[in-house]
Design a protein around this motif. Structure first.
Motif, mmCIF file in Angstrom:
data_model
loop_
_atom_site.group_PDB
_atom_site.id
_atom_site.type_symbol
_atom_site.label_atom_id
_atom_site.label_comp_id
_atom_site.label_asym_id
_atom_site.label_seq_id
_atom_site.Cartn_x
_atom_site.Cartn_y
_atom_site.Cartn_z
ATOM 1 N N ALA A 249 23.773 52.548 43.821
ATOM 2 C CA ALA A 249 23.022 51.343 44.166
ATOM 3 C C ALA A 249 22.900 50.410 42.969
ATOM 4 N N THR A 250 22.719 50.985 41.774
ATOM 5 C CA THR A 250 22.615 50.169 40.563
ATOM 6 C C THR A 250 23.920 49.444 40.276
ATOM 7 N N ILE A 251 25.032 50.168 40.406
ATOM 8 C CA ILE A 251 26.350 49.557 40.187
ATOM 9 C C ILE A 251 26.603 48.468 41.223
ATOM 10 N N ALA A 252 26.222 48.719 42.470
ATOM 11 C CA ALA A 252 26.415 47.722 43.527
ATOM 12 C C ALA A 252 25.600 46.466 43.247
ATOM 13 N N GLU A 253 24.395 46.642 42.720
ATOM 14 C CA GLU A 253 23.558 45.492 42.388
ATOM 15 C C GLU A 253 24.175 44.664 41.265
ATOM 16 N N LEU A 254 24.721 45.339 40.234
ATOM 17 C CA LEU A 254 25.385 44.618 39.146
ATOM 18 C C LEU A 254 26.604 43.865 39.658
ATOM 19 N N ARG A 255 27.338 44.505 40.558
ATOM 20 C CA ARG A 255 28.515 43.850 41.119
ATOM 21 C C ARG A 255 28.113 42.616 41.929
ATOM 22 N N GLU B 218 29.430 38.911 41.475
ATOM 23 C CA GLU B 218 30.056 38.208 42.585
ATOM 24 C C GLU B 218 29.387 36.858 42.806
ATOM 25 N N GLY B 219 28.073 36.806 42.551
ATOM 26 C CA GLY B 219 27.374 35.531 42.644
ATOM 27 C C GLY B 219 27.883 34.524 41.619
ATOM 28 N N LEU B 220 28.140 35.021 40.412
ATOM 29 C CA LEU B 220 28.708 34.132 39.383
ATOM 30 C C LEU B 220 30.108 33.660 39.782
ATOM 31 N N ARG B 221 30.886 34.564 40.361
ATOM 32 C CA ARG B 221 32.243 34.196 40.807
ATOM 33 C C ARG B 221 32.171 33.098 41.854
ATOM 34 N N SER B 222 31.234 33.226 42.782
ATOM 35 C CA SER B 222 31.104 32.229 43.853
ATOM 36 C C SER B 222 30.814 30.844 43.280
ATOM 37 N N GLN B 223 29.952 30.806 42.287
ATOM 38 C CA GLN B 223 29.607 29.511 41.698
ATOM 39 C C GLN B 223 30.781 28.931 40.917
ATOM 40 N N LEU B 224 31.574 29.784 40.299
ATOM 41 C CA LEU B 224 32.780 29.293 39.622
ATOM 42 C C LEU B 224 33.780 28.753 40.631
ATOM 43 N N CYS B 225 33.890 29.437 41.780
ATOM 44 C CA CYS B 225 34.833 28.991 42.807
ATOM 45 C C CYS B 225 34.445 27.621 43.354
ATOM 46 N N ILE B 226 33.133 27.389 43.483
ATOM 47 C CA ILE B 226 32.680 26.077 43.958
ATOM 48 C C ILE B 226 33.120 24.985 42.991
ATOM 49 N N ALA B 227 32.968 25.229 41.713
ATOM 50 C CA ALA B 227 33.343 24.242 40.700
ATOM 51 C C ALA B 227 34.843 23.990 40.703
ATOM 52 N N VAL B 228 35.637 25.030 40.986
ATOM 53 C CA VAL B 228 37.099 24.897 40.988
ATOM 54 C C VAL B 228 37.592 24.230 42.265
ATOM 55 N N ASP B 229 37.017 24.631 43.422
ATOM 56 C CA ASP B 229 37.524 24.158 44.715
ATOM 57 C C ASP B 229 37.018 22.769 45.092
ATOM 58 N N PHE B 230 35.852 22.390 44.549
ATOM 59 C CA PHE B 230 35.288 21.081 44.917
ATOM 60 C C PHE B 230 34.934 20.281 43.665
ATOM 61 N N PRO B 231 35.947 19.970 42.858
ATOM 62 C CA PRO B 231 35.668 19.287 41.583
ATOM 63 C C PRO B 231 35.132 17.870 41.766
ATOM 64 N N GLU B 232 35.442 17.224 42.911
ATOM 65 C CA GLU B 232 35.023 15.840 43.119
ATOM 66 C C GLU B 232 33.631 15.737 43.731
ATOM 67 N N ALA C 149 36.281 42.450 36.193
ATOM 68 C CA ALA C 149 35.059 43.216 35.939
ATOM 69 C C ALA C 149 34.511 43.803 37.230
ATOM 70 N N CYS C 150 34.549 43.023 38.300
ATOM 71 C CA CYS C 150 34.076 43.523 39.597
ATOM 72 C C CYS C 150 34.916 44.698 40.090
ATOM 73 N N SER C 151 36.228 44.606 39.883
ATOM 74 C CA SER C 151 37.103 45.692 40.343
ATOM 75 C C SER C 151 36.823 46.986 39.588
ATOM 76 N N LYS C 152 36.438 46.879 38.320
ATOM 77 C CA LYS C 152 36.090 48.072 37.543
ATOM 78 C C LYS C 152 34.827 48.733 38.103
ATOM 79 N N LEU C 153 33.871 47.902 38.533
ATOM 80 C CA LEU C 153 32.659 48.447 39.142
ATOM 81 C C LEU C 153 32.963 49.055 40.507
#
Length: 463
Positions: A163-169, A173-187, A435-439
């Motif tokens: 459960a602890t590892i899942a929470e860290l992941r 994943e939340g950080l990844r989502s925010q990075l994807c928003i910046a990449v996919d919707f730059p305008e 990093a997520c795949s390692k978890l």
């Protein structure tokens, strides 16, 4: 063993240790378990019509010719609410090897297959009854050398580490989502993480990972036990000291130098801390091939040891060999033991050589038992290095899990450096994904057949 597809056959194995005992258990798991049990089991009650789940039924097991195999208690646990998630049957037999072998043979004749190492727990994992951290904890509980180690394994078996590892992941994943928003919707005018915010949040996750990794080293002695090696010149009383520490005669003791040719290993309990105590061949000049081989093993064990008890005879003049040995020893993992203090001390007094090289010294008499309690207390203190018993809720990854955590930390640290250096967000996202795949590998969300083979091949058959 291939795990790409879940096996549908029924497996059977002896689930208790080999040797004689009061009770031995034959376990079956799979779709045919119930049918095999009905075929072999003959209830002692006339009212018996079928197995009541999770209830012990008394009766006899008989082979195809009607011969009685054993008087047993039988339990039926239907899936999915069983250990493996499949139909499970356990025959509680008498613990003789011949009885268990005959019952297992009849189960195989009735259509079951002999289980492979760890296959019952593997099926529990594949059927979603536990994650990989819980599955590994099963083996860790079985092999736990101390009560503290068993408790740490039980904590993981409860699912807390997973459960602890899942929470860290989830946080990554939340950080990844925010990075994807910046990449996919730059305008778009969307609020995105700044590099500084990304580094801050990533470092917080990495700090929690490092806490888990720190627990690995901090609890090593409790989880794995410790190796303590008795070393020194011939006739210093190493074997007598070993017998005195164990409280029984385990090593041969004579007045003839060089009696111990190989090493002898026994287990010693130091107030809950498990110690492997090894008595090694004494050091001296020799042309004897066997004795030389024994001394080579002694040196190798001293290098591997967590602690060396370097034993010297208080009644004998310090030899040049002792002086030479002192120069090669690490005072940080050595206790100088002056044995035979019940005898008249030699001149010059041997303990002075240890004082010169800053060794911690304990004077004992293996013959009378003088100061043995002081020696064991000193050993325990040195092995634990001030660490007390682990906290009841301590989460401690095993070696495989720790390796994956280290790899995840390395990726996060590299991503934080890249973010500070202005690396584009899409490349930072790759670091986070890795990093997520390692978890995921820790909990078994992503696990190759090679990883699963390596894990479950260390299990015993029947578990």
């Amino acid at each position: 063993m291939t795990h790409a597809a879940h096996r549908k056959d029924t497996i059977a194995a002896v689930a208790t240790p080999s040797g004689q005992g009061g009770v031995g258990i034959i376990r079956l798991s799979g779709a045919a378990s119930h049918a095999i049990a009905k075929r072999l089991f003959h209830a002692s009650s006339d009212k018996f019509s079928d197995f009541k789940p999770y209830t012990l039924h008394h009766g006899q097991l008989k082979d195809a010719d009607g011969n009685v195999l054993d008087d047993v208690l039988t339990a039926y646990m239907p899936g999915p609410d069983s250990f493996t998630g499949e139909d499970v049957v356990e025959f509680n037999c008498h613990g003789g090897q011949a009885i268990l072998a005959s019952v297992l043979e009849e189960c195989l004749n009735a259509g079951a297959r002999l289980a492979q190492k760890g296959e019952f727990t593997l099926r529990a994992f594949l059927n979603g009854r536990m994650d990989l951290t819980q599955a590994e904890a099963v083996a860790e509980m079985i092999h736990a050398p101390t009560r503290a180690a068993a408790h740490m394994a039980q904590i993981k078996h409860s699912g807390l580490l997973g459960a602890t590892i899942a929470e860290l992941r989830t946080q990554l994943e939340g950080l990844r989502s925010q990075l994807c928003i910046a990449v996919d919707f730059p305008e778009e005018e969307l609020e995105c993480l700044s590099p500084e915010q990304l580094v801050t949040q990533s470092s917080q996750v990495r700090a929690r990972m490092n806490e888990l990794l720190a627990a690995v080293e901090r609890t090593k002695a409790w989880r794995e036990g410790a190796l303590v090696v008795l070393a020194g010149m011939v006739n210093a009383g190493k074997s007598s000291l070993m017998n005195a520490l164990l409280g029984r005669d385990r090593a041969i003791v004579t007045d003839v130098p060089g009696t111990t040719r190989d090493y002898i290993e026994e287990t010693l309990d130091l107030d809950g801390l498990r110690v492997r105590l090894a008595d090694t061949a004494g050091m001296r000049e020799s042309d004897d091939t066997v004795e030389l081989a024994g001394m080579t093993i002694s040196r190798e064990l001293m290098e591997q040891a967590d602690l060396v008890l370097f034993v010297v005879d208080n009644s004998a003049t310090i030899a040049d060999e002792n002086v030479d040995a002192c120069l090669t020893l690490d005072p940080g993992k050595t206790i100088a033991v002056m044995n035979k203090v019940d005898c008249i001390a030699a001149e010059p007094q041997p303990w002075k050589i240890f004082k010169r090289y800053m060794f911690e010294l304990v004077k004992v008499s293996a013959k009378t038992g003088k100061n043995l309690d002081k020696l064991t207390a000193t050993m325990r203190a040195r092995l634990l290095a001030g660490q007390e018993q682990p906290d009841p809720d301590e989460l401690v990854p095993n070696a495989r899990q720790a390796a994956a955590l280290k790899q995840a930390c390395t990726e996060l640290e590299a991503m934080e450096t890249d973010a500070t250096g202005g690396v584009p967000y899409d490349l930072l996202g790759v670091r986070l994904e890795t990093a997520c795949s390692k978890l995921d590998a820790i909990t078994g969300t992503i696990s190759s057949d090679e990883v699963l083979n390596a894990i479950f091949d260390d299990f015993c058959i029947g578990k």
